[in-house]
Design a protein around this motif. Structure first.
Motif, short mmCIF file in Angstrom:
data_model
loop_
_atom_site.label_atom_id
_atom_site.label_comp_id
_atom_site.label_asym_id
_atom_site.label_seq_id
_atom_site.Cartn_x
_atom_site.Cartn_y
_atom_site.Cartn_z
N GLN A 66 0.83 -1.20 0.00
CA GLN A 66 0.00 0.00 0.00
C GLN A 66 0.87 1.26 0.00
N ILE A 67 1.95 1.23 0.75
CA ILE A 67 2.88 2.36 0.76
C ILE A 67 3.49 2.53 -0.63
N ILE A 68 3.90 1.44 -1.25
CA ILE A 68 4.51 1.48 -2.58
C ILE A 68 3.51 2.06 -3.58
N LYS A 69 2.27 1.62 -3.50
CA LYS A 69 1.23 2.11 -4.40
C LYS A 69 1.05 3.63 -4.25
N THR A 70 1.03 4.11 -3.02
CA THR A 70 0.87 5.54 -2.76
C THR A 70 2.06 6.32 -3.29
N LEU A 85 12.85 4.59 -4.09
CA LEU A 85 12.06 5.69 -4.63
C LEU A 85 12.96 6.71 -5.31
N ALA A 86 14.03 7.11 -4.63
CA ALA A 86 14.94 8.10 -5.18
C ALA A 86 15.62 7.60 -6.45
N ARG A 87 16.05 6.34 -6.45
CA ARG A 87 16.71 5.79 -7.64
C ARG A 87 15.75 5.73 -8.82
N GLU A 88 14.50 5.41 -8.52
CA GLU A 88 13.50 5.36 -9.58
C GLU A 88 13.18 6.77 -10.09
N LEU A 89 13.11 7.71 -9.20
CA LEU A 89 12.80 9.09 -9.58
C LEU A 89 13.90 9.72 -10.43
N TYR A 90 15.14 9.53 -10.01
CA TYR A 90 16.24 10.30 -10.59
C TYR A 90 17.16 9.53 -11.51
N GLY A 91 17.12 8.20 -11.46
CA GLY A 91 17.97 7.40 -12.36
C GLY A 91 19.42 7.84 -12.32
N GLN A 92 19.97 8.17 -13.47
CA GLN A 92 21.38 8.54 -13.59
C GLN A 92 21.73 9.85 -12.87
N HIS A 93 20.72 10.62 -12.52
CA HIS A 93 20.96 11.90 -11.84
C HIS A 93 20.90 11.78 -10.32
N SER A 108 3.83 9.52 -10.25
CA SER A 108 3.17 9.67 -11.54
C SER A 108 2.47 11.02 -11.68
N GLU A 109 2.03 11.57 -10.55
CA GLU A 109 1.35 12.87 -10.57
C GLU A 109 2.30 14.04 -10.30
#
Length: 182
Positions: A22-26, A56-64, A32-33
């Motif tokens: 549920q946390i991951i979904k939120t 979360l951070a790695r997914e958000l920022y990738g190479q940055h 996404s928004e």
């Protein structure tokens, strides 16, 4: 130098996190928004708070990731001087060639002094246009109310044995360890 298994097998994405669906979904919805709030992850040690935030951070920022994220262990860097220097400096600067807000991860935030937490509140107010905070703690009651009120809180409960077993089996497979041999 070889990484510890904790670091080597830390989930790289939110999909890799074993539980807390549920946390991951939120969190995915916020991503996404493009509405990531300040966050406070709290609960017992070993429940995946830090791993979830880093994924979360790695997914958000990738190479940055390196330019967009500041990770501090607040039990080591817990005084007001760290807030006034490293945190404020990172929060006040805009990233080059990268859009979106930066992220400051404060692990073990419940070890920060009250004075440091009050200073952090001011930094959150001043720089909310370009930075978000994730406070990670075991004891929510040790985070001052003004910080709590600025965060979306996520409670991490103790992991279920099935999730622990699944992750151990995965790591054993990756390391070539036969769990059936005793």
């Amino acid at each position: 130098m070889e990484l510890s298994w904790v670091e080597k097998y830390r989930p790289a994405t939110l999909e890799d996190v074993s539980s807390h669906k549920q946390i991951i979904k939120t969190l995915k919805k916020f991503m996404s928004e493009h509405t990531l709030p300040h966050m406070c992850f709290y609960g017992p040690p070993g429940t995946g708070k830090t791993s979830t935030c880093v994924a979360l951070a790695r997914e958000l920022y990738g190479q940055h990731y390196q330019v967009m994220v500041l990770e501090l262990n607040a039990s080591d860097d817990r005084g007001i001087n760290v807030v006034r220097t490293r945190i404020k400096e990172f929060a006040s600067t805009y990233p080059f060639d990268v859009s979106g807000v930066k992220l400051i991860i404060l692990d073990e935030a419940d070890a920060m002094t009250n004075e440091a937490q009050l200073a952090l509140r001011r930094v959150m107010e001043l720089y909310s246009d370009n930075v978000r905070f994730c406070l990670i703690c075991n004891y929510l009651t040790k985070i001052i109310d003004p910080l709590q009120s600025r965060c979306t809180k996520f409670k991490f409960n103790t992991l279920e044995p099935k999730h622990i077993k699944k992750r151990i089996d995965f790591i054993a497979g990756e390391e070539g360890i036969d769990m059936e041999k005793g």
